[in-house]
Design an enzyme around this catalytic site. Structure first.
Site, PDB file in Angstrom:
ATOM      1  N   LYS A   1      -4.373  13.386  -1.605  1.00 47.53           N
ATOM      2  CA  LYS A   1      -3.032  12.786  -1.612  1.00 47.53           C
ATOM      3  C   LYS A   1      -3.134  11.289  -1.917  1.00 47.53           C
ATOM      4  O   LYS A   1      -4.220  10.706  -1.799  1.00 47.53           O
ATOM      5  CB  LYS A   1      -2.384  13.002  -0.237  1.00 47.53           C
TER       6      LYS A   1
ATOM      7  N   ARG B   1       4.651  15.416  14.635  1.00 47.31           N
ATOM      8  CA  ARG B   1       5.014  14.809  13.359  1.00 47.31           C
ATOM      9  C   ARG B   1       5.584  15.910  12.474  1.00 47.31           C
ATOM     10  O   ARG B   1       6.769  16.133  12.437  1.00 47.31           O
ATOM     11  CB  ARG B   1       3.731  14.186  12.782  1.00 47.31           C
TER      12      ARG B   1
ATOM     13  N   TYR C   1      -2.571 -22.591  -0.678  1.00 45.24           N
ATOM     14  CA  TYR C   1      -1.190 -22.724  -0.210  1.00 45.24           C
ATOM     15  C   TYR C   1      -1.147 -23.110   1.256  1.00 45.24           C
ATOM     16  O   TYR C   1      -1.930 -22.602   2.073  1.00 45.24           O
ATOM     17  CB  TYR C   1      -0.466 -21.394  -0.353  1.00 45.24           C
TER      18      TYR C   1
ATOM     19  N   MET D   1      -1.064 -14.536  -4.477  1.00 44.19           N
ATOM     20  CA  MET D   1      -0.667 -13.291  -5.135  1.00 44.19           C
ATOM     21  C   MET D   1      -1.758 -12.786  -6.086  1.00 44.19           C
ATOM     22  O   MET D   1      -2.087 -11.601  -6.095  1.00 44.19           O
ATOM     23  CB  MET D   1       0.638 -13.501  -5.909  1.00 44.19           C
TER      24      MET D   1
END
Ligand code: PLP
Length: 373
Positions: free
Chosen positions: A41, A140, A264, A312
């Site tokens: 998955k 679940r 930053y 980023m």
């Protein structure tokens, strides 16, 4: 936007398919009577199901587990019959026909799943394969134990459904001493003992479950993480081969001195003369921001701390201690692998290897090695 030529890319993710296959074999030796399947998955935990699943199938793996129908449809194009593709999240209302045509095997979790699959069996005029999920304590997905027993007590409720698997899922398999493990084991044994399930293969164990002991292995196991090289409870013990590598080239070097800061927010004040390397890996690539000012990379044998925040697209590392000839623009920094195991990287990000793997994004050039048949 993966770049097709890994050699030319500034950051490269390497996936060792041979190691995945070897890990699959090692898990098989732990439980020789158990068919070891594969949880693929989330695009094989971000490693690329299109490469991982066929490599496992060639090695003899027969049972594959995905979460969503869409994942199953993609996988079916890669894995022809007789590979079995189980869809853990059941049968979406409008999609039963698509599921049947792709020969996917839904895991039925609710009365609605059963109704959708039965209706499709009637339309097709033939019984359809499915798995049944009993929830033994994770609360679940799946039928609660009492509902499961009630379901089995009335054979008509499963008319048109050929049950191929009875499964449950462990909540605490990475904590061997947790009492819920044995409680779930006992509940699962009790639930699966029902005469209506005589001869139906049983499946309880994920990776952690397989390592809890042979009584947890049953007929089919569904490991994911362990195939991908991470041993759930004692990572780094060496029972499994590492699979994932992440390497990035130095884009630029900068010599700094107090009172300079790096990155930053000026969050890293420099103490004395240091050399800073910048590499093109950031949080948009899935390298999580929490590792700012606390993770590390490796150049050769030298550990190079991450300094400043993760941006980023970039991060900065203190490479002052690296011999100069190993540290030029274009020199490679290891961020995962080769002495920097994934579980340590995950700890620096304050998370688990699963989350790191599934987030390592699409921007890296991917390089698959060791995948020969
Ligand atoms: C994800 C998943 C697995 C695989 O778990 P690992 O801990 O990665 O081995 C097995 N079974 C189910 C139901 C899952 O959702």
């Amino acid at each position: 936007m993966a770049i097709s030529d890994p050699a030319g890319a500034a950051a490269r993710l390497t996936v060792d398919l041979g190691a995945i296959v070897e890990n699959w074999r090692r898990l098989g030796r732990l439980a020789p009577a158990t068919a070891i399947g594969a949880a693929v998955k989330a695009d094989a935990y971000g490693l690329g199901a299109a490469a991982v699943a066929p490599a496992l199938a060639r090695a003899g793996c027969r049972d594959f587990f995905v979460a969503h129908l869409e994942e199953g449809l993609v996988l079916r194009r890669l894995l022809p019959h007789p590979a079995r593709i189980f869809v853990l999240h059941g049968v979406p209302a409008m999609a039963a026909a698509v599921m049947r045509q792709a020969r996917l095997i839904p895991i039925l979790n609710t009365p609605a799943d059963i109704a959708h699959w039965q209706a499709e069996a009637r339309r097709a005029g033939t019984p359809l394969d499915a798995g049944l999920h009993v929830d033994t304590g994770i609360n679940r997905l799946g039928f609660p134990v009492a509902e499961f027993a009630a379901l089995l007590a009335e054979p008509a409720r499963l008319a048109g459904i050929a049950v191929r698997l009875a499964m449950s899922h462990l909540a605490c398999s990475d904590e061997p001493a947790h009492p819920l493990n044995h409680l779930q084991l006992e509940r699962f044994r009790g639930a699966a003992e029902h005469p209506a399930l005589a001869g139906v293969p049983r499946s309880l164990a994920n990776s952690g479950g397989l390592l809890l002991g042979p009584e947890f292995a049953f007929d089919v196991a569904r490991p994911g993480l362990a195939l991908y090289g991470v041993e759930p409870r004692a990572p780094g013990r060496g029972m499994l081969l590492p699979v994932l590598g992440l390497e990035a080239d130095i884009l630029q070097l900068r010599d700094v001195d107090a009172p300079d800061t790096v990155g930053y927010g000026a969050s890293h004040p420099v103490r004395g003369r240091r050399r800073v390397a910048t590499v093109a890996v950031g949080y948009a690539d899935g390298y999580m921001r929490a590792a700012g000012n606390c993770g590390a990379g490796l150049i050769g044998a030298t550990e190079v701390p991450i300094i400043g925040r993760i941006s980023m697209d970039l991060m900065t590392l203190d490479v002052t201690d690296v011999p100069i000839e190993q540290c030029r623009p274009g020199s490679a920094v290891t961020l995962i692998g080769n002495g920097l195991p994934l579980h340590r990287v995950a700890a620096a990000m304050d998370t688990i290897p699963y989350e790191v793997m599934t987030r390592l994004g699409s921007r890296f050039a991917r390089h698959y090695v060791g995948g020969e048949a």
